[in-house]
Design a protein around this motif. Structure first.
Motif, PDB file in Angstrom:
ATOM      1  N   PHE A 418     -44.690  24.718 -48.981  1.00 53.01           N
ATOM      2  CA  PHE A 418     -45.795  23.781 -48.765  1.00 53.01           C
ATOM      3  C   PHE A 418     -46.599  23.808 -50.057  1.00 53.01           C
ATOM      4  O   PHE A 418     -47.759  24.157 -50.105  1.00 53.01           O
ATOM      5  N   GLY A 419     -45.928  23.491 -51.119  1.00 48.65           N
ATOM      6  CA  GLY A 419     -46.504  23.611 -52.444  1.00 48.65           C
ATOM      7  C   GLY A 419     -45.500  23.215 -53.513  1.00 48.65           C
ATOM      8  O   GLY A 419     -44.721  22.282 -53.331  1.00 48.65           O
ATOM      9  N   PRO A 420     -45.452  23.965 -54.619  1.00 50.01           N
ATOM     10  CA  PRO A 420     -44.714  23.504 -55.796  1.00 50.01           C
ATOM     11  C   PRO A 420     -43.204  23.451 -55.650  1.00 50.01           C
ATOM     12  O   PRO A 420     -42.552  22.695 -56.366  1.00 50.01           O
ATOM     13  N   ASN A 421     -42.607  24.251 -54.762  1.00 52.15           N
ATOM     14  CA  ASN A 421     -41.154  24.179 -54.634  1.00 52.15           C
ATOM     15  C   ASN A 421     -40.707  22.800 -54.158  1.00 52.15           C
ATOM     16  O   ASN A 421     -39.629  22.321 -54.519  1.00 52.15           O
ATOM     17  N   ALA A 422     -41.541  22.134 -53.360  1.00 51.79           N
ATOM     18  CA  ALA A 422     -41.235  20.775 -52.908  1.00 51.79           C
ATOM     19  C   ALA A 422     -41.716  19.727 -53.905  1.00 51.79           C
ATOM     20  O   ALA A 422     -40.984  18.800 -54.264  1.00 51.79           O
TER      21      ALA A 422
END
Length: 526
Positions: A418-422
């Protein structure tokens, strides 16, 4: 043709969410399901590989992969992925997304099966062939990144585009989860069928000959979802944006979209923007004009993905080492080889279920409300906070307070996804011109995989105990797990800072974001 081009693009931007959008999510997403399964299942079996091929008679500890072999087995797929991202990203812009989309899947299927058939006379030959096939597995996986992201962004409407691309990427969470569940099932079956004592009771007998089948079955299973998806990928038409803006065939784009989407092209005439042949743009990747328009954007997408993947893959690939260090997993001596696979898989599945998978879907449902920038900045900041919360009182966690450690550790995964990986996956598919979109996404993703390689090769050495007598066999002393977690926290903080280079694409058309509509209206200035 210019009017027809823009007619199609505007129709796509305002089209209602339809069944084909969900079909495209599943078709593209199953590739990412396979990608995640294949990339992360190796972490479930590396301990077993060490016990099977590197046991030394009379040794006090179970066999383990030598440092160089462990680094190669864990990291070689990322080297292939990096190469595949660059090559297929470029090829997708030159030949079209559809023409190369099926090739990546077939490479993944063949390499997955071949990985499980890594044979040879002695450990070196087995590990050598395994690394060879995992490189090519990574090569196919790498192609899936720019192609899937670009295809989904070019099919989607501007209102829900972020959620659609995020949904494709979210299948990665199910791939990680499925890998853990499948490893639990296979190891439980083999452990029940082929009973073995613990290493402490019988070092040689703790690894039964049949254990060699366990890791092979787990690796080969990755071919199944990829093979099932191949037919449907071949049925997908080329994206209208590529056909209209790059191939410059508006009529074909209209015909292709009419087959899969219910869009009233005539009804969009009133919002049509006049375009010219220049709308596809004339500047290339290695030009001053690209540097002026998109140089900082590309710097932002590459640096944030690079920094994110150092931390993310360090955490993911070496969960077993982190869990062993704090005592959550039993000592290797107290288990047989197959039982150890079961315990590692159970721990990683719990983390995936509690932190990884929910994080992805929070992004899917909230990204078009909160925006990419806010989610990415929040994710990096929260990962920094939780990493420090793990590192600073590390001695407290190591003394048996496992529940608190696992909760905080799960939260780092939650806010990664719910952040930079997506968002690092989503944004490069939105902010660059159509003719360079897959290439720039491939460059950004390859930068990320370079970070993953740094994490995969570096964390093994960095996290070793500072006391030479307590390091794993063959490793020099490192800076310790506590200091390694602090390093990862600093890396996440740097990611938050570089996020400010990335623009916010929420609610805008791809042509508006990339500046292609401005080029159309002011061709003399481009």
């Amino acid at each position: 043709m210019p009017e027809t081009q823009n007619n199609v693009l505007n129709a796509l931007d305002v089209a209602k969410t339809q069944w084909y959008h969900f079909t495209a999510i599943v078709i593209a997403g199953m590739g990412f399901f396979t990608d995640a399964y294949d990339l992360f299942c190796i972490s479930l079996v590396t301990k077993l590989l060490g016990r099977t091929y590197y046991y030394v008679e009379g040794a006090e500890k179970p066999g383990s992969l030598p440092p160089n072999v462990s680094a190669a087995v864990n990291g070689v797929a990322f080297c292939g992925t990096l190469a595949g991202q660059l090559f297929f990203g470029w090829l997708g812009d030159k030949m079209g997304r559809k023409k190369v989309y099926g090739i990546t899947l077939m490479i993944m299927v063949l390499a997955s099966i071949a990985s499980g058939h890594s044979f040879g006379h002695g450990p070196k030959f087995v590990m050598g062939t395994l690394c060879f096939w995992r490189f090519w597995l990574g090569f196919g996986i790498g192609g899936d990144y720019p192609l899937s992201a670009t295809i989904m962004s070019e099919y989607a409407n501007k209102k829900t585009r972020g959620g659609f691309i995020a949904a494709v990427f979210a299948m990665q969470g199910f791939g990680i989860l499925s890998g853990g569940i499948f490893a639990i099932i296979i190891s439980a079956i083999f452990n029940a069928r082929f009973k073995a004592p613990s290493f402490a009771l019988d070092p040689a007998g703790s690894t039964v000959p049949q254990a060699d089948y366990v890791w092979r079955i787990i690796l080969m299973a990755g071919a199944i979802p990829a093979a099932l998806t191949y037919y449907w990928r071949m049925k997908m038409p080329e994206t209208a944006r590529y056909t209209a803006l790059v191939a410059k065939n508006g009529k074909q784009a209209t015909a292709d979209m009419s087959k899969v989407l219910q869009v009233d092209l005539e009804a969009q005439q009133e919002i049509n923007i006049q375009t010219t042949q220049k709308s596809a743009g004339s500047f290339g990747l290695f030009t001053k004009e690209f540097l002026r328009r998109h140089g900082l954007h590309l710097l932002g997408t590459t640096t944030t993905w690079f920094l994110l993947d150092i931390a993310y893959y360090s955490q993911n690939l070496f969960q077993k080492d982190i869990f062993s260090a704090i005592g959550w997993l039993p000592s290797a001596k107290s288990m047989n080889a197959i039982e150890e696979v079961f315990k590692i898989a159970k721990a990683q599945t719990l983390i995936a279920l509690c932190g990884t998978v929910p994080g992805y879907w929070f992004t899917v449902f909230l990204i078009d409300k909160m925006g990419r920038f806010a989610i990415q900045l929040m994710g990096f900041c929260m990962m920094t906070i939780f990493m420090l919360a793990l590192a600073i009182p590390y001695d407290h966690w190591a003394k048996g307070n496992h529940v608190g450690f696992v909760v905080l550790y799960s939260l780092t995964f939650f806010f990664a996804n719910f952040g930079p990986n997506a968002t690092t996956f989503i944004v490069p598919a939105e902010i660059f011109p159509a003719r360079l979109r897959a290439t720039c996404h491939g460059i950004s993703a390859a930068s990320g995989k370079l970070g993953a390689i740094v994490g995969a090769f570096g964390f093994l050495y960095l996290a070793q105990n500072q006391d030479k007598t307590k390091t794993d066999a063959g490793y020099p002393p490192g800076i310790g797990m506590r200091n390694s977690l602090i390093v990862l926290a600093v890396i996440n903080l740097l990611g938050a800072l570089f996020t400010f280079l990335v623009p916010e694409p929420k609610g805008r058309s791809l042509e508006e974001i990339s500046g292609e509509d401005q080029q159309a209206q002011q061709p003399t200035q481009s």
